[in-house]
Design an enzyme around this catalytic site. Sequence first.
Site, short mmCIF file in Angstrom:
data_model
loop_
_atom_site.label_atom_id
_atom_site.label_comp_id
_atom_site.label_asym_id
_atom_site.label_seq_id
_atom_site.Cartn_x
_atom_site.Cartn_y
_atom_site.Cartn_z
CE LYS A 91 -6.87 2.15 1.90
NZ LYS A 91 -7.82 3.23 2.07
CD GLU B 31 -9.75 4.12 -0.23
OE1 GLU B 31 -8.76 4.82 -0.03
OE2 GLU B 31 -10.47 3.67 0.70
NE ARG C 268 -8.72 12.16 -3.09
CZ ARG C 268 -8.65 12.03 -1.78
NH1 ARG C 268 -8.93 13.03 -1.00
NH2 ARG C 268 -8.35 10.86 -1.21
CE1 TYR D 93 -4.03 1.39 -0.59
CE2 TYR D 93 -3.52 2.79 1.29
CZ TYR D 93 -4.31 2.50 0.18
OH TYR D 93 -5.33 3.32 -0.16
CG ASP E 186 -10.24 4.26 4.51
OD1 ASP E 186 -10.41 4.11 5.73
OD2 ASP E 186 -9.11 4.24 4.00
#
Length: 536
Positions: A164, A235, A146, A93, A258
């Site tokens: 995720k 997300e 984004r 991540y 999130d």
Amino acid sequence: MKNLFGKALLDDPACTKSTAFTREERKRYGLRGLLPYDVASIGKQKERALENMRRKNSAIEKYIFLSALLDRNQRLFYRLMIDHMEEIMPLVYTPTVGEACKEFAHIFRRPQGLYITPEDRGEIESVLGNWPEQDVRVIVVTDGERVLGLGDLGANGMGISIGKTALYVACAGIYPARCMPVMLDVGTNNQTLREDPLYLGYPYARLQGDAYLSMVDEFVNAVQKRFPKALIQFEDFATPNAFNFLDRYGDKVCCFNDDIQGTAAVTLAGVYTSCRITQKKFSDLTIMFLGTGSAAGGTAELMVAAFGAAGLSLQQARERLWFVDRKGLVVSTNDTVKPRIKPFAHNHFPCNFVDAIADIKPDVLIGATGVPNTFTESVVRQMAAVNDRPVIIALSNPTSHTECTAEEAYGWSDGHVVFASGSPFEPVQFQDKRFEPGQGNNAYIFPGIGLGITACSAHRITQTMFLAAAKTLSERVTDDEIAKGAVYPSLNRVREVSRSIAVAVCQAAMHDNLARGEIPENLDEYVLSLMYDPLY
């Protein structure tokens, strides 16, 4: 074992044990001759994988290696990640996933997740039916508009959903088959991507307006029919859409955002913990945000609830929270303030960032801009001038977009700062003191939320659950960790933290009558019994 046999069993990533199949299993499943002689334990396989990964010369090469390992051997991948969390999470991540998303189409190996495009409108439920698993409990969905601080990456944003879902498994033990990454590929306004001959996404301008909203509506409704127990995590949607979907679906389906709520909870936890260092009461704090996007706005709203829980009125809570944008302090006379930020636009004369710190004297400064180097030396030194122990949380990621580095924060404050960041930083030696700053990683929050929702089958997610998660996370920071300058626990303990958060979420759901079904009396043992532990 899905009744697989021979090469098909070896090639199935969820079922294979590769060289760990025993002699008896090799006979039983038609594997004799298909494997080398040695029967290697998962521990030996893990060491081999770790050695090979460490041979790679860059983070993105390690990311590609780990993605290939997940494609080949699911249990080995998660065993490796769980046992080496601090080393591997930044590769799976943030910050590496940012680079991976930018290069997604160029490093693509094998499809993962589910892609839905405008051409699927009217048939989204049927498309969901193509997913091979039936008991989906966690869906991470993005439209890629984004991505982190990188902007519109279109279908390349699938890397975020894949990352995720991997964290749900590794950090909270939700079974891989219960997790589904989804890309709502509604196009991209990134012309460079659309002109890239290797780009894999829907190569048109983004769907907008009613057409876009109706497609998201169809997706959410289709999930309720196909996977009625699934949690939907939104997300990396653009700020207006992120808040709009929370308002539109939050009271109707089990969902959260999130970027808004996960970031809010992990930030609030850091502020709670900082009070143990500064010896200040949470209810006495004044907090300033740089940035007015979804992360900052969502964090402010959760902090209003936290101040309310600490005894402050709504007005008193809002008065403790201030915002700064690119024009300076956000004040009541500013007629371009975003609707979610208006309650925090107070009566004050307009001024620049540094002057705002000097006059308002915030105890805590939180950056959520996506713009690097915005916590300048003047900003940090001004925070240190008005606080013996200034608290600075630089949330933006990846690392190249952070408001300031850990080294800068400690140096410019003469070692007095309580620092945390959204991206990981190496320990900092300042004079005779070694600091090990904590990473405000949402992976401390959302996996535990998902595990708790799965455990109690809650049909909605509430602010109360995120408050409980933040409080629980803060309570898990040890005195030794605080002594090193950290306001978050070691990532190596994230599964323990997620388990505690899941228990707190279940308790909040039961208190608010949101839990479905019978919940055993010993919640902690029950939650533990649900957690996936990748072994052969």
